[in-house]
Motif scaffolding. Sequence first.
Motif: not given
Length: 396
Positions: A345-352, A354-355, A380-382, A387-392
């Motif tokens: 949960g904390a990881r996803l909040v941090g990622l959100g 930054r995005l 930079a955002a990751l 994140s599966y949205l940034y696969g390649s």
Amino acid sequence: MTGLRIGVVGGSIAGCAMAIAGARAGADVTVHERSDGALQDRGFGIVIPPPLHQELVASGYLGADMPTTPVAARVWLARAPGRRTARELARQQAPVAACNWGLLWRALRSNIGDSTYHRGRPVGSVVRTASGGALIRTADGEREYDIVVGADGHRSVTRELIAPEVRPVPAGYLVWRGTIPASALRDHPEQLALLESAWVTLGFPGGHGVFYLIPGTEPGSRLLAYAIYAPPPASMPAPGAGAPVSAAYVRHIAGEHFPAEWADIVARGEHTSQALHPVADFVVPRAAEPPFLLAGDAASVTRPHTASGAVKALQDALCLERSLRASSSAAEALHRYAEERSAEGARLVGLGRRLGRELVENTPDWPTMGPAEVDALSRAALNGADSYLYGSVQRQ
Ligand SMILES: Cc1cc2nc3c(=O)[nH]c(=O)nc-3n(C[C@H](O)[C@H](O)[C@H](O)COP(=O)(O)OP(=O)(O)OC[C@H]3O[C@@H](n4cnc5c(N)ncnc54)[C@H](O)[C@@H]3O)c2cc1C
């Protein structure tokens, strides 16, 4: 563990998935859902990673017949400098399985097996008992459980009991989401063809939009789902008679900043759903404190740029099942769950956050960007996160 009693508060995505998890691990599960009817009216588009979809089908959480519209690529677009046409900035491999929220809920709801699902039963409160269990109180009375799962969304009564200090943190911008029948794209065959192979991120000054096809509720039908992130309007243009304010503002943004074809698509009047949300996030320090456990939005809400709220709820359920199977007591299972899911949960909040910073709060000069700049922005955002949205981008 035999005879384990699990009470679930909330019967939406997280609640149904947790009911399946509990039942699969051999527990006796009862779901208490406040709403009286089916929840498909909330049907918007959401995406999930294809491997998670496959795992849920293989393990019996979802039927193989639940429709999805999978695409493998992500295309970044903006208006060409000084023109009204679209320019492709970058193309990344980022497979997603796009779903209709309502159909996903229905698929989970139909798989809860022998669990009991009470609808139209708001839970007034949950309380600890002296014996280490918990009571769920509704207008009909109270019932004791060994574990109470709070799957009651961002305003969870269960969270109020174990983490009353947690409050949503506003991001300072808004998201408009909606769905339009794909048939409304008949005048835009090029855009429709693009959406059949990719999901689209469209950058504009001050924000961005995301577009993708999802299954409709009529068999074989499809909808175009979108989410547009932008700051609140300084002065809102007057909405047309009966039109929701949010629709007028979305049309205004699209007219000002989108390539002409995409502005035309958003201006369509055929919306099947539309909503405006302020973007906010929060996370509990610990996702379980025996006998209570939090799942889905009750435990954490990340900014929607991560496309991970439902994903996390589904992974929460898989984790509960694993934890129950691997433990010899309810308390041990909840400790295992908390060890794994609190950090996520904390990881996803941090990622959100930054995005949000890169894509909305400090939007780049989109039209001048190319593949290298989009990849650099993505990295930079990751900041090293998955994140599966940034696969390649992640595999480089
Ligand atoms: C713009 C946007 C885009 C998104 N896109 C994605 C995406 O692409 N991918 C993704 O994975 N996620 C996405 N999400 C997030 C996802 O939609 C949510 O995280 C998910 O639906 C949360 O499900 P939930 O079951 O935890 O909560 P909810 O759906 O809010 O359910 C809570 C349930 O609890 C019930 N309830 C509440 N209080 C009580 C009570 N006292 N008693 C009984 N019942 C109660 C409510 O009636 C409700 O049914 C997006 C969100 C937004 C806003």
